[in-house]
Design an enzyme around this catalytic site. Sequence first.
Site, PDB file in Angstrom:
ATOM      1  N   GLY A  85     -50.811  22.586 -52.453  1.00  0.00           N
ATOM      2  CA  GLY A  85     -49.430  23.020 -51.516  1.00  0.00           C
ATOM      3  C   GLY A  85     -49.405  24.409 -51.736  1.00  0.00           C
ATOM      4  N   GLY A 144     -47.260  26.793 -48.987  1.00  0.00           N
ATOM      5  CA  GLY A 144     -45.723  26.281 -48.905  1.00  0.00           C
ATOM      6  C   GLY A 144     -44.867  27.322 -49.420  1.00  0.00           C
ATOM      7  N   GLN A 145     -43.666  27.158 -49.341  1.00  0.00           N
ATOM      8  CA  GLN A 145     -42.724  28.277 -49.889  1.00  0.00           C
ATOM      9  C   GLN A 145     -42.724  28.585 -51.416  1.00  0.00           C
ATOM     10  OE1 GLN A 145     -38.584  27.050 -50.254  1.00  0.00           O
ATOM     11  NE2 GLN A 145     -37.807  28.927 -50.069  1.00  0.00           N
ATOM     12  N   ASP A 172     -54.519  23.665 -50.012  1.00  0.00           N
ATOM     13  CA  ASP A 172     -53.484  23.212 -49.074  1.00  0.00           C
ATOM     14  C   ASP A 172     -54.096  22.310 -47.956  1.00  0.00           C
ATOM     15  OD1 ASP A 172     -50.355  24.053 -48.596  1.00  0.00           O
ATOM     16  OD2 ASP A 172     -51.320  23.426 -46.702  1.00  0.00           O
ATOM     17  N   TYR A 192     -36.286  11.390 -49.641  1.00  0.00           N
ATOM     18  CA  TYR A 192     -36.682  12.685 -50.371  1.00  0.00           C
ATOM     19  C   TYR A 192     -36.173  12.294 -52.052  1.00  0.00           C
ATOM     20  CZ  TYR A 192     -37.046  17.486 -52.081  1.00  0.00           C
ATOM     21  OH  TYR A 192     -37.653  18.367 -52.695  1.00  0.00           O
ATOM     22  N   LYS A 227     -38.159  11.359 -55.232  1.00  0.00           N
ATOM     23  CA  LYS A 227     -38.240  12.353 -56.549  1.00  0.00           C
ATOM     24  C   LYS A 227     -37.685  11.695 -57.788  1.00  0.00           C
ATOM     25  CE  LYS A 227     -39.907  16.148 -54.644  1.00  0.00           C
ATOM     26  NZ  LYS A 227     -41.185  16.496 -55.269  1.00  0.00           N
TER      27      LYS A 227
END
Length: 318
Positions: free
Chosen positions: A8, A11-12, A34, A142, A146
């Site tokens: 990933g 990503g941010q 990614d 989400y 989590k």
Amino acid sequence: MRKILVIGAAGQIGSELVLELGRRFGDDAVIASDVKDECPEALKDFKYTQIDVLDNKKLRNCVQQEGVTEVYLLAALLSATAEQQPKFAWQLNMDGLFNVLDLAKEGIIKKIFWPSSIAVFGPSTPKNNTPQQTIMEPTTVYGISKQAGEQWCAYYHEKYGVDVRSIRYPGLISHASLPGGGTTDYAVDIFYHAKEHGEYTSFLGEQTALPMMYMEDAIRATIELMEAPGENIQTRTSYNLAGISFTPKDLADAIRKHIPDFGIDYAPDYRQAIAATWPASINDEVAQKEWQWKMKYDLDKMVTTMLENVQPERLFKK
Ligand code: AKB
């Protein structure tokens, strides 16, 4: 030899984490990956490999061929996007985690970082100064993924000795990378609009307080947690980090210290209902005690740094 795979990486968090891991351990020690075919420009000095974390075979091949020792698993759908694609969000967020946990269970990798979120909490959680251990009844896909992920991390640690470490990230704010699909994204967006247009319409209501954190603190926390001695890490679900709690109004007021005419209005959308279920502030005494966590950026320092560095041309074509 240490070999770190960041999944990933475009990503941010990933795009900034790769750079900082490279600074600390050497660019050759880090592999960026990614689902995107192209390596992001900012990561061009790193080895890049395209991997969909759901492609278990390709992931395993990469890990074994490259001699990967540690994985930072950042691929996930965030809160707002996950509500649009619940089944896929569950699949990505859970199966991706299992694929990586199993590599550690089999002794192929030694250590895992996996991010949790303040989204594990829900409407029945104490809203202020939310403790490390408390009621958790998340109402978003989400958050459910989590919370389940946290329990699986603790299970793999307990049953199989897997060294997996995790942080419940608050909303993350950065000038170098853009968020994608979260409920807290307004707190990044606002800086681009403040600098370019001098005004912003917030998709969260004026008084919606949420915990947030400047990215530099979040990256430092992540690496400090991963580098802490294993015996200090007594929490194998995920650690609360307090960050900075503020409302859109508080943030606008802080921006006005630099841009006095800055104007804000409020048009709450579906993300307001998500934010309403999350804590307003978090207690992180356990992280402070177990691995000496200490935040550096308060609201004013974060706002000053953002306004100095944010580049509106990244969002708005001139
Ligand atoms: C989101 O808003 O979904 C994320 C988070 C708090 O995990 N930024």
